[in-house]
Design a protein around this motif. Structure first.
Motif, PDB file in Angstrom:
ATOM      1  N   UNK A 301       0.850  -1.179   0.000  1.00 54.24           N
ATOM      2  CA  UNK A 301       0.000   0.000   0.000  1.00 54.24           C
ATOM      3  C   UNK A 301       0.888   1.233   0.000  1.00 54.24           C
ATOM      4  N   UNK A 302       0.238   2.392  -0.090  1.00 55.39           N
ATOM      5  CA  UNK A 302       0.975   3.649   0.024  1.00 55.39           C
ATOM      6  C   UNK A 302       0.966   4.092   1.481  1.00 55.39           C
ATOM      7  N   UNK A 303       1.524   5.269   1.749  1.00 49.02           N
ATOM      8  CA  UNK A 303       1.477   5.844   3.097  1.00 49.02           C
ATOM      9  C   UNK A 303       0.098   6.439   3.394  1.00 49.02           C
ATOM     10  N   UNK A 304      -0.875   6.223   2.481  1.00 52.27           N
ATOM     11  CA  UNK A 304      -2.213   6.764   2.701  1.00 52.27           C
ATOM     12  C   UNK A 304      -3.039   5.993   3.713  1.00 52.27           C
ATOM     13  N   UNK A 305      -2.543   4.848   4.171  1.00 51.12           N
ATOM     14  CA  UNK A 305      -3.377   4.009   5.046  1.00 51.12           C
ATOM     15  C   UNK A 305      -2.966   4.070   6.505  1.00 51.12           C
ATOM     16  N   UNK A 306      -2.093   5.027   6.857  1.00 47.21           N
ATOM     17  CA  UNK A 306      -1.548   5.049   8.214  1.00 47.21           C
ATOM     18  C   UNK A 306      -2.540   5.511   9.257  1.00 47.21           C
ATOM     19  N   UNK A 307      -3.631   4.799   9.370  1.00 47.64           N
ATOM     20  CA  UNK A 307      -4.731   5.217  10.224  1.00 47.64           C
ATOM     21  C   UNK A 307      -5.400   3.963  10.769  1.00 47.64           C
ATOM     22  N   UNK A 308      -5.753   4.011  12.050  1.00 48.03           N
ATOM     23  CA  UNK A 308      -6.393   2.866  12.697  1.00 48.03           C
ATOM     24  C   UNK A 308      -7.622   2.401  11.907  1.00 48.03           C
ATOM     25  N   UNK A 309      -8.296   3.337  11.243  1.00 54.76           N
ATOM     26  CA  UNK A 309      -9.497   2.999  10.487  1.00 54.76           C
ATOM     27  C   UNK A 309      -9.207   1.918   9.450  1.00 54.76           C
ATOM     28  N   UNK A 310      -8.007   1.973   8.870  1.00 55.26           N
ATOM     29  CA  UNK A 310      -7.664   0.967   7.870  1.00 55.26           C
ATOM     30  C   UNK A 310      -7.712  -0.422   8.486  1.00 55.26           C
ATOM     31  N   UNK A 311      -7.118  -0.558   9.666  1.00 55.30           N
ATOM     32  CA  UNK A 311      -7.085  -1.870  10.326  1.00 55.30           C
ATOM     33  C   UNK A 311      -8.503  -2.309  10.697  1.00 55.30           C
ATOM     34  N   UNK A 312      -9.312  -1.350  11.194  1.00 52.17           N
ATOM     35  CA  UNK A 312     -10.665  -1.696  11.614  1.00 52.17           C
ATOM     36  C   UNK A 312     -11.512  -2.153  10.437  1.00 52.17           C
ATOM     37  N   UNK A 313     -11.444  -1.415   9.350  1.00 49.33           N
ATOM     38  CA  UNK A 313     -12.312  -1.730   8.209  1.00 49.33           C
ATOM     39  C   UNK A 313     -11.821  -2.979   7.479  1.00 49.33           C
ATOM     40  N   UNK A 314     -10.525  -3.072   7.259  1.00 50.94           N
ATOM     41  CA  UNK A 314     -10.010  -4.203   6.486  1.00 50.94           C
ATOM     42  C   UNK A 314     -10.013  -5.494   7.306  1.00 50.94           C
ATOM     43  N   UNK A 315      -9.869  -5.383   8.618  1.00 48.81           N
ATOM     44  CA  UNK A 315      -9.889  -6.565   9.478  1.00 48.81           C
ATOM     45  C   UNK A 315      -8.815  -7.561   9.088  1.00 48.81           C
ATOM     46  N   UNK A 316      -9.169  -8.859   9.065  1.00 44.26           N
ATOM     47  CA  UNK A 316      -8.167  -9.892   8.775  1.00 44.26           C
ATOM     48  C   UNK A 316      -7.540  -9.725   7.383  1.00 44.26           C
ATOM     49  N   UNK A 317      -8.271  -9.076   6.459  1.00 47.12           N
ATOM     50  CA  UNK A 317      -7.737  -8.906   5.104  1.00 47.12           C
ATOM     51  C   UNK A 317      -6.450  -8.096   5.108  1.00 47.12           C
ATOM     52  N   UNK A 318      -6.251  -7.286   6.145  1.00 42.72           N
ATOM     53  CA  UNK A 318      -5.067  -6.417   6.181  1.00 42.72           C
ATOM     54  C   UNK A 318      -3.787  -7.184   6.523  1.00 42.72           C
ATOM     55  N   UNK A 319      -3.930  -8.390   7.068  1.00 43.66           N
ATOM     56  CA  UNK A 319      -2.748  -9.155   7.483  1.00 43.66           C
ATOM     57  C   UNK A 319      -1.748  -9.291   6.338  1.00 43.66           C
ATOM     58  N   UNK A 320      -0.508  -8.973   6.630  1.00 39.83           N
ATOM     59  CA  UNK A 320       0.537  -9.157   5.629  1.00 39.83           C
ATOM     60  C   UNK A 320       0.735  -7.985   4.688  1.00 39.83           C
ATOM     61  N   UNK A 321      -0.125  -6.968   4.783  1.00 41.99           N
ATOM     62  CA  UNK A 321       0.059  -5.778   3.947  1.00 41.99           C
ATOM     63  C   UNK A 321       1.347  -5.073   4.358  1.00 41.99           C
ATOM     64  N   UNK A 322       2.145  -4.674   3.360  1.00 41.56           N
ATOM     65  CA  UNK A 322       3.425  -4.025   3.618  1.00 41.56           C
ATOM     66  C   UNK A 322       3.393  -2.648   2.973  1.00 41.56           C
ATOM     67  N   UNK A 323       3.878  -1.627   3.675  1.00 40.92           N
ATOM     68  CA  UNK A 323       3.853  -0.285   3.084  1.00 40.92           C
ATOM     69  C   UNK A 323       4.865   0.625   3.762  1.00 40.92           C
ATOM     70  N   UNK A 324       5.338   1.645   3.019  1.00 42.68           N
ATOM     71  CA  UNK A 324       6.282   2.594   3.600  1.00 42.68           C
ATOM     72  C   UNK A 324       5.533   3.714   4.308  1.00 42.68           C
ATOM     73  N   UNK A 325       5.999   4.124   5.462  1.00 47.37           N
ATOM     74  CA  UNK A 325       5.324   5.201   6.206  1.00 47.37           C
ATOM     75  C   UNK A 325       6.280   5.775   7.237  1.00 47.37           C
TER      76      UNK A 325
END
Lengths: 438, 294
Positions: A301-325
């Motif tokens: 992902x980009x640095x656009x996801x650096x927010x708790x909301x991303x983790x809450x909304x994506x849930x388990x789907x977010x596991x393993x996502x790698x991004x610079x921030x």
């Protein structure tokens, strides 16, 4: 009652839906123009068609008003006394709400703190925050209104599109502006505009460096269709020096809810790594679609996801996502020798105490912008030209990185400001592989 | 199956899922328009409010099915209140006045939700988790829930309109208002009923689609626009045509986003609307003459 034909009703409706789209704006009192101005920037929504032209009309008006403002202020000796007035235009509602909300909270917190400590050089700081509803035209309208109130600096906007809409107004009014958004176009060749979010270029440098460590050669890109995602594919080609690095480029609207088409396209392209370039909630829903469609290619992902909301909304789907921030998200993993450690941990503690939740990286961008402004006011007062000249040489150990501004670089951050973060166990962690040894 | 066929089916499934929500919202437009002649611009807001009510009830500790059903009930009753308070007192006004009234209702609902819930989006959890695979076509169970809910709502509405006396009175009022009045059907009561039905289907759409679309205060505009286009495809006159219009629109959007350009996704609906209004103002499934009510 006369019966209207179906066509009439439909024509009327299209106009009305347009009206509905800008209903809040119409309800918003637009500041009246000073006497003697010919052009009028007030929004005339009698006819939905004027909506489109409004954005282009506004700059002219603001030029005249703003320029007048600047000269008045400069020639006025009283301007160096009384409160310091900071104006902020943020994406508080609309698709950028997850950025603008924490930024507003941060600015309010910092203003309280600084006033409690006696202000800047004994001058109180007044903060005027405006909501641009995540819209370019509204950002321009709100900025025009702030400029008429003769603010000493402009902070914002949260996203690239509104920031780009504000840039020419600030330039022509000759009032310093510090954007909190990513796209390098906001500051390229600017005189009065600075920014605190890491440039998308340095983010892509980091992604490309990480791809090299993993031996990935091609990237499938699904990007935000707004200005935030504009030019990302070209930057990938430019940074990597490989014209074929982007295997496929798909777009989605900032407020999109359905991503099957984009994800199926990524699946067919079969690149080594896929990059979703967006902000939550869209970036999070896209991640869910990515997993739902059974893609097992690594996802960045980009640095656009650096927010708790991303983790809450994506849930388990977010596991393993790698991004610079920036380092804020992994503050507790930083070494004691890290120059940013102290400023980050202090900010996290203050924010947590005030709002009961950890700050997002967007909050960090607002923190940096506020501190840069305060530093400038403390050193050179509120004369706009002096503030601008100071900002061009400003140094700041901030949340998003260690800033070193220069007349050529109004962003002041290199890819050293970024680390690679991985989502593991529903939380941010420092990834095991860090390019450049950082 | 080859990869191309799988992709095509995958996109069709996604389109049907999105299109179901459009279709339900479209049915709301049709039920109100057919009896009262009003285009209800608050139709999308019914869906948005229902999702937020369900989310709030769930957070209050109610189980998901009960929270969902209660939310539908609340919005159905709320729609009746809206009709009594905002629409009925203006009886006999022009079409423009009615449109303004429903626009007012829409803005009021949006602003209230923004005030109470804040600008961030929220979502219900998926009704059932996991993922189903049909020969390589991956389907979220929620997509099936959405399709099933649409089917149930449509069949329920059909049964109500065809099999009950009230339903027949409703249809009579839509087809022959004067004659219906002569045999003792109250147009005022039927107008309230039309809002209740529209509120119900809108609320169902809002609740079942919330897990996949992330509800926020402004989503009603998006649903309302798409639903209106879907209803127009059917000429704003028939419930089956509205559902078919919604499904068609969803599939066209999904396929267009893949085979034409993903950047054009949202433009497709409005392009379709323009083409339909110019070429077949009575709707794709309707008569080519200017549409009569039902």
């Amino acid at each position: 009652m006369t019966r209207w034909s179906f066509r009439h009703v439909c024509a009327l409706l299209s106009v009305l839906f347009l009206l509905a789209a800008c209903a809040e704006e119409a309800a918003d009192p637009v500041a009246t123009e000073p006497a003697g101005e010919e052009t009028v920037a007030t929004v005339d929504t009698e006819d939905g068609g004027t909506e489109a032209t409004e954005a282009t009309d506004t700059p002219d008006t603001a030029t005249e008003t703003g320029a007048a403002t600047a000269t008045e202020t400069a020639g006025d000796a009283d301007a160096e006394e009384g409160p310091i007035r900071m104006g902020a235009v943020l994406d508080i509602t609309g698709p950028g709400a997850n950025l603008g909300g924490p930024e507003r909270d941060t600015l309010q917190l910092l203003t309280e703190q600084i006033n409690a400590a006696g202000g800047v050089d004994g001058r109180e700081v007044e903060l005027d925050i405006r909501d641009n509803q995540s819209r370019e035209d509204e950002a321009a309208t709100q900025l025009t209104s702030l400029l008429q109130e003769e603010v000493d600096i402009i902070l914002g906007a949260s996203r690239t599109g509104p920031s780009l809409a504000m840039r020419p107004l600030a330039e022509q009014a000759e009032v310093p502006m510090i954007s909190l958004a990513a796209n390098q176009a906001i500051v390229d060749g600017s005189e009065w505009v600075f920014k605190t979010a890491q440039n998308d270029r340095v983010v892509i440098e980091k992604i490309v460096a990480y791809m090299e460590t993993q031996g990935w050669e091609t990237v499938g890109l699904a990007r935000d269709a707004s200005a935030f995602g504009e030019g990302v594919a070209d930057l990938f080609r430019d940074v990597s020096g490989n014209a074929d690095i982007v295997a496929v480029e798909e777009r989605f609207a900032t407020d999109a809810t359905e991503f099957t088409a984009q994800m199926v396209s990524l699946r067919s392209a079969g690149a080594d790594v896929n990059v979703i370039w967006g902000i939550p909630p869209a970036a999070a829903t896209a991640t869910q679609a990515y997993r739902d469609l059974g893609l097992d290619t690594p996802l960045m992902h980009s640095h656009g996801i650096g927010n708790q909301v991303f983790l809450e909304v994506a849930g388990p789907a977010a596991e393993g996502v790698v991004f610079p921030i920036g380092r804020l998200l992994v503050a507790d993993e930083l070494g004691d020798d890290d120059p940013q450690k102290e400023v980050i941990t202090t900010f996290v503690a203050d924010y947590q105490e005030a709002y009961g939740a950890p700050p997002s990286t967007f909050a960090g961008h607002a923190y940096d912008a506020f501190q840069l402004a305060v530093q400038a006011f403390g050193e050179v007062g509120t004369d706009p030209a002096a503030v601008r000249d100071y900002l061009e040489t400003a140094e700041l150990t901030g949340i998003s990185g260690v800033f070193q501004m220069s007349p050529e670089d109004h962003s002041g951050l290199t890819s050293d400001a970024l680390v690679i973060v991985e989502v593991a166990g529903g939380d941010w962690t420092l990834a095991a592989d860090q390019p450049d040894g950082s | 199956m080859t990869a191309g066929v799988i992709d095509f089916l995958q996109l069709t499934v996604a389109g049907l899922s999105a299109g179901s929500a459009y279709g339900l919202v479209a049915v709301g437009f049709v039920t109100i328009h057919s009896v009262t002649g009003i285009i209800n611009l608050a139709q999308g807001e019914f869906a948005m409010v229902a999702a937020f009510v369900a989310i709030a009830l769930l957070a209050a500790g109610l189980p998901l099915p009960i929270a969902g059903l209660l939310a539908v009930l609340v919005v159905a009753l709320g729609a009746a209140v809206v009709e009594r308070v905002a629409i009925a007192p203006a009886a006999g006004s022009s079409v423009v006045a009615y449109i303004m009234l429903t626009l007012g209702v829409s803005i009021t609902l949006k602003a209230s939700v923004l005030l109470i819930e804040g600008p961030q989006s929220k979502a219900l959890p998926a009704f059932t988790g996991g993922i189903l695979s049909f020969g390589g076509v991956l389907v979220r169970p929620q997509d099936l829930w959405i399709l099933a809910a649409t089917l149930v709502a449509a069949l329920g509405l059909y049964a109500f309109l065809e099999r009950t006396v009230t339903g027949k009175a409703f249809r009579a009022c839509a087809e022959q208002p004067t004659a219906a009045r002569l045999v003792g059907v109250s147009p005022a009561r039927m107008s309230t009923l039309s809002f209740v039905l529209a509120g119900t289907v809108g609320a169902v759409a809002g609740v079942v689609s919330s897990p996949v679309i992330q509800t926020d205060w402004n989503i009603g505009l998006f649903l309302g626009l798409k639903g209106f286009v879907a209803a127009s495809l059917g000429g704003l006159a028939s419930i089956p045509a509205a559902i078919a219009g919604g499904l068609l629109l969803g599939v066209v959007e999904s396929l267009g986003a893949f085979y034409v350009s993903s950047g054009l996704r949202d433009a497709i609906a409005f392009f379709v609307l323009i083409v339909v209004l110019v070429a077949r103002p009575g709707g794709v499934f309707g008569r080519t003459q200017a549409a009569a009510r039902v």
